[in-house]
Structures are given as C-alpha cells and as structure tokens.
Design a protein around this motif. Structure first.
Motif, PDB file in Angstrom:
ATOM      1  N   PRO A 175       0.806  -1.230   0.000  1.00 25.57           N
ATOM      2  CA  PRO A 175       0.000   0.000   0.000  1.00 25.57           C
ATOM      3  C   PRO A 175       0.835   1.274   0.000  1.00 25.57           C
ATOM      4  O   PRO A 175       0.445   2.275  -0.611  1.00 25.57           O
ATOM      5  CB  PRO A 175      -0.852  -0.124   1.267  1.00 25.57           C
ATOM      6  N   VAL A 176       1.985   1.267   0.677  1.00 25.78           N
ATOM      7  CA  VAL A 176       2.829   2.462   0.697  1.00 25.78           C
ATOM      8  C   VAL A 176       3.356   2.760  -0.704  1.00 25.78           C
ATOM      9  O   VAL A 176       3.333   3.911  -1.174  1.00 25.78           O
ATOM     10  CB  VAL A 176       3.996   2.280   1.696  1.00 25.78           C
ATOM     11  N   LEU A 177       3.815   1.733  -1.408  1.00 28.47           N
ATOM     12  CA  LEU A 177       4.315   1.930  -2.773  1.00 28.47           C
ATOM     13  C   LEU A 177       3.187   2.327  -3.719  1.00 28.47           C
ATOM     14  O   LEU A 177       3.373   3.172  -4.602  1.00 28.47           O
ATOM     15  CB  LEU A 177       5.002   0.658  -3.260  1.00 28.47           C
ATOM     16  N   ASP A 178       2.013   1.728  -3.547  1.00 28.63           N
ATOM     17  CA  ASP A 178       0.869   2.102  -4.389  1.00 28.63           C
ATOM     18  C   ASP A 178       0.521   3.574  -4.201  1.00 28.63           C
ATOM     19  O   ASP A 178       0.235   4.291  -5.169  1.00 28.63           O
ATOM     20  CB  ASP A 178      -0.348   1.235  -4.055  1.00 28.63           C
ATOM     21  N   ASP A 179       0.547   4.030  -2.949  1.00 27.21           N
ATOM     22  CA  ASP A 179       0.252   5.444  -2.681  1.00 27.21           C
ATOM     23  C   ASP A 179       1.305   6.347  -3.321  1.00 27.21           C
ATOM     24  O   ASP A 179       0.969   7.414  -3.852  1.00 27.21           O
ATOM     25  CB  ASP A 179       0.216   5.698  -1.172  1.00 27.21           C
ATOM     26  N   ALA A 180       2.555   5.931  -3.272  1.00 23.53           N
ATOM     27  CA  ALA A 180       3.628   6.734  -3.862  1.00 23.53           C
ATOM     28  C   ALA A 180       3.443   6.870  -5.374  1.00 23.53           C
ATOM     29  O   ALA A 180       3.623   7.951  -5.942  1.00 23.53           O
ATOM     30  CB  ALA A 180       4.987   6.110  -3.551  1.00 23.53           C
ATOM     31  N   VAL A 181       3.045   5.779  -6.022  1.00 24.74           N
ATOM     32  CA  VAL A 181       2.836   5.826  -7.477  1.00 24.74           C
ATOM     33  C   VAL A 181       1.610   6.661  -7.818  1.00 24.74           C
ATOM     34  O   VAL A 181       1.625   7.497  -8.729  1.00 24.74           O
ATOM     35  CB  VAL A 181       2.702   4.396  -8.042  1.00 24.74           C
ATOM     36  N   ARG A 182       0.515   6.450  -7.065  1.00 22.17           N
ATOM     37  CA  ARG A 182      -0.730   7.182  -7.357  1.00 22.17           C
ATOM     38  C   ARG A 182      -0.584   8.683  -7.151  1.00 22.17           C
ATOM     39  O   ARG A 182      -1.296   9.479  -7.776  1.00 22.17           O
ATOM     40  CB  ARG A 182      -1.862   6.658  -6.468  1.00 22.17           C
ATOM     41  N   SER A 183       0.310   9.098  -6.276  1.00 27.28           N
ATOM     42  CA  SER A 183       0.479  10.523  -6.017  1.00 27.28           C
ATOM     43  C   SER A 183       0.962  11.274  -7.249  1.00 27.28           C
ATOM     44  O   SER A 183       0.748  12.480  -7.365  1.00 27.28           O
ATOM     45  CB  SER A 183       1.473  10.731  -4.867  1.00 27.28           C
ATOM     46  N   GLY A 184       1.623  10.558  -8.176  1.00 25.05           N
ATOM     47  CA  GLY A 184       2.158  11.204  -9.372  1.00 25.05           C
ATOM     48  C   GLY A 184       3.426  11.984  -9.125  1.00 25.05           C
ATOM     49  O   GLY A 184       3.982  12.576 -10.052  1.00 25.05           O
ATOM     50  N   ARG A 185       3.916  11.996  -7.891  1.00 20.20           N
ATOM     51  CA  ARG A 185       5.143  12.733  -7.577  1.00 20.20           C
ATOM     52  C   ARG A 185       6.335  11.779  -7.597  1.00 20.20           C
ATOM     53  O   ARG A 185       6.195  10.572  -7.433  1.00 20.20           O
ATOM     54  CB  ARG A 185       5.033  13.379  -6.195  1.00 20.20           C
ATOM     55  N   PRO A 243       9.148  10.286  -0.594  1.00 21.47           N
ATOM     56  CA  PRO A 243       8.482  11.113  -1.607  1.00 21.47           C
ATOM     57  C   PRO A 243       9.183  12.458  -1.763  1.00 21.47           C
ATOM     58  O   PRO A 243       9.718  13.012  -0.801  1.00 21.47           O
ATOM     59  CB  PRO A 243       7.062  11.278  -1.048  1.00 21.47           C
ATOM     60  N   ARG A 244       9.204  12.964  -3.004  1.00 16.50           N
ATOM     61  CA  ARG A 244       9.827  14.261  -3.315  1.00 16.50           C
ATOM     62  C   ARG A 244      11.216  14.352  -2.691  1.00 16.50           C
ATOM     63  O   ARG A 244      11.545  15.304  -1.992  1.00 16.50           O
ATOM     64  CB  ARG A 244       8.937  15.412  -2.837  1.00 16.50           C
ATOM     65  N   ALA A 245      12.018  13.345  -2.982  1.00 20.27           N
ATOM     66  CA  ALA A 245      13.311  13.221  -2.303  1.00 20.27           C
ATOM     67  C   ALA A 245      14.428  14.018  -2.969  1.00 20.27           C
ATOM     68  O   ALA A 245      15.510  14.136  -2.412  1.00 20.27           O
ATOM     69  CB  ALA A 245      13.719  11.754  -2.244  1.00 20.27           C
ATOM     70  N   GLY A 246      14.226  14.557  -4.155  1.00 20.16           N
ATOM     71  CA  GLY A 246      15.298  15.264  -4.831  1.00 20.16           C
ATOM     72  C   GLY A 246      16.120  14.328  -5.703  1.00 20.16           C
ATOM     73  O   GLY A 246      15.738  13.180  -5.965  1.00 20.16           O
ATOM     74  N   GLY A 280      21.136   0.248  -1.218  1.00 18.26           N
ATOM     75  CA  GLY A 280      20.890   0.284  -2.657  1.00 18.26           C
ATOM     76  C   GLY A 280      19.742   1.232  -2.922  1.00 18.26           C
ATOM     77  O   GLY A 280      18.690   1.146  -2.289  1.00 18.26           O
ATOM     78  N   ALA A 281      19.922   2.174  -3.848  1.00 18.80           N
ATOM     79  CA  ALA A 281      18.932   3.222  -4.063  1.00 18.80           C
ATOM     80  C   ALA A 281      18.514   3.284  -5.526  1.00 18.80           C
ATOM     81  O   ALA A 281      19.288   2.961  -6.435  1.00 18.80           O
ATOM     82  CB  ALA A 281      19.491   4.581  -3.628  1.00 18.80           C
ATOM     83  N   CYS A 282      17.272   3.723  -5.745  1.00 13.96           N
ATOM     84  CA  CYS A 282      16.804   4.009  -7.100  1.00 13.96           C
ATOM     85  C   CYS A 282      15.765   5.115  -7.031  1.00 13.96           C
ATOM     86  O   CYS A 282      15.107   5.312  -6.010  1.00 13.96           O
ATOM     87  CB  CYS A 282      16.241   2.768  -7.777  1.00 13.96           C
ATOM     88  N   LEU A 283      15.635   5.845  -8.149  1.00 14.77           N
ATOM     89  CA  LEU A 283      14.734   6.986  -8.233  1.00 14.77           C
ATOM     90  C   LEU A 283      13.627   6.702  -9.236  1.00 14.77           C
ATOM     91  O   LEU A 283      13.877   6.149 -10.318  1.00 14.77           O
ATOM     92  CB  LEU A 283      15.499   8.239  -8.663  1.00 14.77           C
ATOM     93  N   SER A 284      12.408   7.096  -8.897  1.00 16.30           N
ATOM     94  CA  SER A 284      11.277   6.850  -9.798  1.00 16.30           C
ATOM     95  C   SER A 284      11.433   7.611 -11.105  1.00 16.30           C
ATOM     96  O   SER A 284      10.911   7.202 -12.138  1.00 16.30           O
ATOM     97  CB  SER A 284       9.972   7.258  -9.119  1.00 16.30           C
ATOM     98  N   THR A 285      12.175   8.729 -11.076  1.00 14.64           N
ATOM     99  CA  THR A 285      12.365   9.520 -12.293  1.00 14.64           C
ATOM    100  C   THR A 285      13.203   8.791 -13.337  1.00 14.64           C
ATOM    101  O   THR A 285      13.236   9.201 -14.500  1.00 14.64           O
ATOM    102  CB  THR A 285      13.024  10.862 -11.946  1.00 14.64           C
ATOM    103  N   ASP A 286      13.876   7.711 -12.935  1.00 17.11           N
ATOM    104  CA  ASP A 286      14.667   6.927 -13.889  1.00 17.11           C
ATOM    105  C   ASP A 286      13.820   5.865 -14.585  1.00 17.11           C
ATOM    106  O   ASP A 286      14.354   5.116 -15.418  1.00 17.11           O
ATOM    107  CB  ASP A 286      15.844   6.252 -13.178  1.00 17.11           C
ATOM    108  N   TYR A 287      12.529   5.770 -14.236  1.00 17.76           N
ATOM    109  CA  TYR A 287      11.667   4.730 -14.794  1.00 17.76           C
ATOM    110  C   TYR A 287      10.484   5.385 -15.518  1.00 17.76           C
ATOM    111  O   TYR A 287       9.793   6.228 -14.965  1.00 17.76           O
ATOM    112  CB  TYR A 287      11.141   3.805 -13.687  1.00 17.76           C
ATOM    113  N   ASP A 288      10.273   4.986 -16.755  1.00 18.25           N
ATOM    114  CA  ASP A 288       9.159   5.515 -17.537  1.00 18.25           C
ATOM    115  C   ASP A 288       8.517   4.381 -18.332  1.00 18.25           C
ATOM    116  O   ASP A 288       9.105   3.898 -19.316  1.00 18.25           O
ATOM    117  CB  ASP A 288       9.647   6.605 -18.489  1.00 18.25           C
ATOM    118  N   PRO A 289       7.345   3.889 -17.888  1.00 17.96           N
ATOM    119  CA  PRO A 289       6.586   4.386 -16.733  1.00 17.96           C
ATOM    120  C   PRO A 289       7.158   3.867 -15.423  1.00 17.96           C
ATOM    121  O   PRO A 289       7.984   2.966 -15.413  1.00 17.96           O
ATOM    122  CB  PRO A 289       5.192   3.802 -16.983  1.00 17.96           C
ATOM    123  N   VAL A 290       6.689   4.456 -14.324  1.00 24.33           N
ATOM    124  CA  VAL A 290       7.143   4.021 -13.001  1.00 24.33           C
ATOM    125  C   VAL A 290       6.660   2.596 -12.763  1.00 24.33           C
ATOM    126  O   VAL A 290       5.491   2.287 -12.925  1.00 24.33           O
ATOM    127  CB  VAL A 290       6.611   4.958 -11.897  1.00 24.33           C
TER     128      VAL A 290
END
Length: 330
Positions: A175-185, A243-246, A280-290
């Motif tokens: 649910p936490v990941l689903d909320d992060a994706v649905r936020s669009g941020r 979220p909105r981590a920079g 280990g880190a990854c950013l949602s901005t590197d994935y299209d689509p997330v």
C-alpha cells in the motif's frame, strides 16, 4: 372539565376574545395573560385563510386549522374549533382545541412540558417516550460505532506495524508503494541492510541483536522526514520510501548521514555493539513508466553492489538502456 380533557384548549366568546385558556396553553406564554385577549392577536391563522373576526373562524368550524403564535418563539399549532351553545354561558362562542403536531418534540424542549400537560388519552406522551428511546439508542449506536472504528483503526495499525521496532512491516510495503505511485510525484527507494549484524547476534545473543534493530529504527526515523516511510522488511533489512526526495546528490547526502548514524555504537548491558549499513537506491524519475517491481529489483541489485564494493556505502541503480546498471557509490 376541559382543563382535564384537553389542557391545550381556549374558550372564545362571540367577539373572538379568549375567556379561558387551558393550563398547557398558558405554559406557552407564562409571562402574558391570555384571558381577555383576542385569539387572533395571540396567534395567526395560516391555513385555511379566513376573515379576521369571529364569524370568519366559525365558518371554519370542525375543519383542521393551522396556527402559529405571533411572537417568538413562533410555535406552530394544529387545532379544531367547535361552536358553543348556552351550556358554557358563551352564546355565539366556541371552544378551540389545540395540539403541537409534528413540532411536539421541539415544543416539549422549548416550554419544559411534562406528561401532565397532555390529556391522559393523548398519544403524544407515548410518542415522546419513543422519540427519547430512539434518541438514546442512536446515541449509543454512534458511541459504539466510534469505538468500533477506533478498534478497527488500532487493529489495522497493529497489522502493519513491526512489533520489535515500531516501524511499518512488510504488509505495509505494497500500500505504501501504491500510494507513492498514485500521487504522481517523484520518490526514491532505499534498500538498507545492516553490515556485521550476524556477528552481534552470534557473539552477544538475540537480545543484543534486538537492541541494535531498535536503535537502527530510531535513527532511521530521526534521520528522515515526517512524510518519509521506514519499513522493516525482515531480519536486518529495511526499506525507505522517500516522496519528493530530490536528485542523486541529495539522496547520497542523506544516505551518508544515515550510515554514519547507524555506525555509532549501541550500548547494551554495558557493551558497545557496532554495525554499519549498505544501501541500494533508485529513483522513480529513472523509470518511464514508473514500475515498483522493477524499482524494488533495482534497489536490491544495487544493495548487493554496495556490499561487494566494501559495505558502509550507498549505490544507485541505473535502469537506462546502455547504462552500466549502477550510478556509483556514495
């Protein structure tokens, strides 16, 4: 007799003046004398319309009449008027019997009426008991619903909480990941695993290991923002959803602060317990689509790369085609 049979009555003479008001009617205007006043000065006839004199009222005899008191509170009343002969000494007069109709609940509250203000055969008293019983039942039902909602919220919170550390547990991950994706941020995932934790468990026992996990949980919470989520996914593994981590530079600084914090000794039974952490880190901005599945897999791969690179560091996963797969340690 009329005071007993119909406490809300008024005897009206041929000129339209009130000669006697029943005790319940008097309670509606306790500070004013009703006897001697013209009925239509005390109350307004709303339906049906009639001439404003006694002859007009008598023309509506035995019909259902709708009145409202002229001064505030403008209580509405229902009534029926019956002409009188000489038996009451009011030739050309009438008796008007009144009731509250559906406004009875408000009237009882407004005028502090009791059962003695109604005729013994009036069903209004029974209606009031039913209304009071319903109100009591509804209040109790609302309180019960509030308790159930509170219990349900506590149960849901417990279901998603890791008992040892107080962080979210693996059940909360989806649910936490689903909320992060649905936020669009944009958001970042950090997969963190403790270094040298097995040595603490083996050397000092599980109680010492539990104390380390609790200390790490506290430091992860203190080192991140209120809107960030810290999850213990199992054993000595943690996942941070930011979220909105920079960008990578900001995440690298955060990862370094968290690792430095975790490397501070933990005191247990007079001993210093030491661990470190690989991330280990990854950013949602590197994935299209997330794609959270790919992000989880990428963060996991980057975590193993951080371990292989010497531990105590953060490595970013780069999913772009043609990339090396890693953005380098931090």
């Amino acid at each position: 007799m009329l005071d007993t049979l119909c406490p809300m009555h008024a005897l009206i003479d041929a000129t339209g003046h009130i000669r006697h008001a029943g005790p319940a009617l008097c309670k509606l205007r306790p500070d004013r004398q009703l006897n001697g006043r013209r009925l239509l000065e005390v109350m307004e006839l709303r339906r049906p319309r009639a001439e404003g004199h006694m002859a007009g009222l008598l023309a509506l005899a035995r019909q259902k009449l709708h009145f409202a008191l002229r001064d505030r509170p403008r209580t509405e009343l229902k009534g029926v008027l019956v002409p009188l002969g000489d038996e009451f000494g009011l030739p050309g007069g009438a008796v008007l019997n009144l009731s509250f109709g559906i406004s009875i609940v408000d009237a009882v509250r407004e005028y502090a009426l009791t059962g003695t203000d109604f005729a013994a055969t009036d069903l209004a008293v029974e209606l009031l008991y039913l209304v009071e019983a319903k109100s009591t039942a509804m209040d109790e039902l609302r309180r019960l619903n509030l308790r159930l909602d509170g219990a349900r919220a506590q149960a849901e919170q417990a279901a998603y909480t890791d008992k040892l550390t107080g962080l979210r547990n693996r059940r909360a991950l989806e649910p936490v990941l689903d909320d992060a994706v649905r936020s669009g941020r944009s958001f970042a995932l950090l997969h963190l695993d403790l270094d040298w934790f097995k040595a603490v468990n083996d050397g000092f026992g599980h109680a010492a290991g539990d104390r380390v996990l609790q200390a790490v949980a506290e430091r992860l919470t203190e080192g991140t923002r209120e809107r960030d989520t810290q999850i213990r996914v199992g054993g000595d593994e943690f996942l941070l959803v930011l979220p909105r981590a920079g960008g990578r530079e900001e995440i690298s600084r955060l990862a370094r602060r968290l690792i430095d914090s975790i490397e501070r000794p933990v005191m247990h039974d007079g001993r210093e317990l030491r661990v470190s952490a690989s991330i280990g880190a990854c950013l949602s901005t590197d994935y299209d689509p997330v794609d959270v599945t790919r992000m989880m897999r990428g963060a996991d791969t980057a975590l193993y790369a951080a371990k292989a690179a010497g531990r105590g560091r953060c490595v970013f996963h780069d999913p772009k085609p043609g990339g090396s797969g890693f953005a380098g340690p931090a």
